[in-house]
Write an enzyme that holds these catalytic residues in place. Sequence first.
Site, short mmCIF file in Angstrom:
data_model
loop_
_atom_site.label_atom_id
_atom_site.label_comp_id
_atom_site.label_asym_id
_atom_site.label_seq_id
_atom_site.Cartn_x
_atom_site.Cartn_y
_atom_site.Cartn_z
NE ARG A 14 -1.32 2.60 2.80
CZ ARG A 14 -0.86 3.77 3.23
NH1 ARG A 14 -0.88 4.83 2.44
NH2 ARG A 14 -0.36 3.90 4.44
CG ASP A 15 2.95 4.69 2.78
OD1 ASP A 15 2.35 5.54 2.09
OD2 ASP A 15 3.84 4.99 3.59
CG HIS A 205 3.35 4.85 8.81
ND1 HIS A 205 2.93 3.82 8.01
CD2 HIS A 205 3.88 5.78 7.98
CE1 HIS A 205 3.17 4.11 6.74
NE2 HIS A 205 3.76 5.30 6.69
CB CYS A 238 9.05 11.42 1.06
SG CYS A 238 8.35 12.80 1.98
CG ASN A 247 6.70 3.08 3.92
OD1 ASN A 247 5.94 3.44 4.81
ND2 ASN A 247 6.36 3.10 2.63
#
Lengths: 312, 312
Positions: A14-15, A205, A238, A247
């Site tokens: 996802r991220d 996170h 980012c 991440n």
Amino acid sequence: MSSPNAHIVEVGPRDGLQNESVLIGTDAKVAYIEALAAAGLTRIEAVSFVHPRLVPQMADAEQVMARVPRRDGLSYIGLIVNARGLDRALHAGVDEVNVTVVATETFSLRNQGMTIAEALDSFGAVAGRARAAGLRVTATVGASFGCPFEGEVPPGHVAEMVRRCADSGADEIALADTIGAGVPADVRRLTGAVREVTGLPLRFHFHNTRNTGYANALAAVETGATALDASGGGIGGCPFAPAATGNIATEDLCYALRRSGVDTGVDLDLLMSAAAYIGERLGAPLPALLGRAGDFPPATTTARTAPGRPPG
Amino acid sequence: MSSPNAHIVEVGPRDGLQNESVLIGTDAKVAYIEALAAAGLTRIEAVSFVHPRLVPQMADAEQVMARVPRRDGLSYIGLIVNARGLDRALHAGVDEVNVTVVATETFSLRNQGMTIAEALDSFGAVAGRARAAGLRVTATVGASFGCPFEGEVPPGHVAEMVRRCADSGADEIALADTIGAGVPADVRRLTGAVREVTGLPLRFHFHNTRNTGYANALAAVETGATALDASGGGIGGCPFAPAATGNIATEDLCYALRRSGVDTGVDLDLLMSAAAYIGERLGAPLPALLGRAGDFPPATTTARTAPGRPPG
């Protein structure tokens, strides 16, 4: 460290993918998720249900969820930001939803088109419906450690938002350092503020944007966090600093946790294989370092000799 | 954190360049050192005095030392491994010497051609002569956190070597994680073992090979370390893992320390300029992340809008 314990929430699909510019096909996403699950990851944030025009990488969320492996003890999370996202998440059959709110007015308005008050009201409505449908609900407070538009974010303000989310029925609170600004002292300060308003499980996170992400993760575990987000391979950038790291990487985090006495149940070799798989498809070097350096202690002694070059 | 305090030892010109394959000319080395000093760094490990056949990058150590800027409060360190190196260091006019010994027999024999016992005897002789000449002497124990050939290294063994170095006249003890294997729990354990044998100032040298270097550095400061090695730009690789990251980056460390309440006296903008200078000459992206992400809070609000993409 007093009996630390924590599990990983794998957010690479996802991220991680969301912040990569290379579009990945459904087959490869499913294969990546299968490989992550095979490595022993048990909570996987597999998709987000947001408008495909805004996040093209997640346009096939339903197709991905229809094909991921299902078994007891393996939980899939869908990230949502509003009621429409919840409708899709329920239809797609996720096990949990992660609902984001953002800690500053500017970021909240720009990113979600809602004021903080509107976002908290929306969270309450969404959380109620999700729980009624039997889903676990996480409230993620984005930009908890700093905002790209407004700068510093007071811990007391984040704690007040957390209190509202807890009162609205969150099962878990996640605090996100969206732009990778924080340090361990911030983790301790924010944890202290949040612990004054709720005893809910705390998840963090962290982004490694300024190389503080792993220090923050270890500090979070030491202060009692029960879950840490990370992405296999460290994929994902980012959105506010195009050249920056996103991440923290699951394999590097698992290495550090194992050596700190925290067993995450993840097989590092299988995890590095999963990371290499998606890395090849993205066509760029992975931010994760374990795959380049190898595990330690090594399974076999294969170090090269570097005679005469001063160590250190 | 109880009144933490620490300063940086800038090792980019020595350990950074030593592990880079691109040969840098004397002019550029001097310019890099000048820029680092202008950024406020006050202890700079500028050169090593080892055989030029083994470390070609350091063949011009004397020429570099003859041209670096000199002023009160700015101290230059030369790294040496034996008496011949000390002769050169004394002739070149360094302010301090950093003398390395290595924690395992295999690494010591392969790297320095001496057993540990021989290396400790050599340290005693070199330290005595250096002190007699008015130089400050650091004993660096390489591979203190793990060995590429022998694996785990017992803290008690490192402490015994530290005791021998302290008895032989070291002014400072440096513990090096040469292969970047350690985690904060290791830092605390090793610090505890070493503190049982000496009260000398403790300096740490961390590599970020597995993404634990910054966490280790912050943990070291919390346990009372007075100095941390770092390289401007994070230049320098790992001789035992060709694709891996080496030294922690000075700018990223200074960012984390500043945000943790430790003032290093370094100007981050000037430091990032110094790093960019050497990065251009090396022709490769810098491992340091601050230069890509920017400082936080930003001087001005320049964040891009990323509408609709879930933060976190």
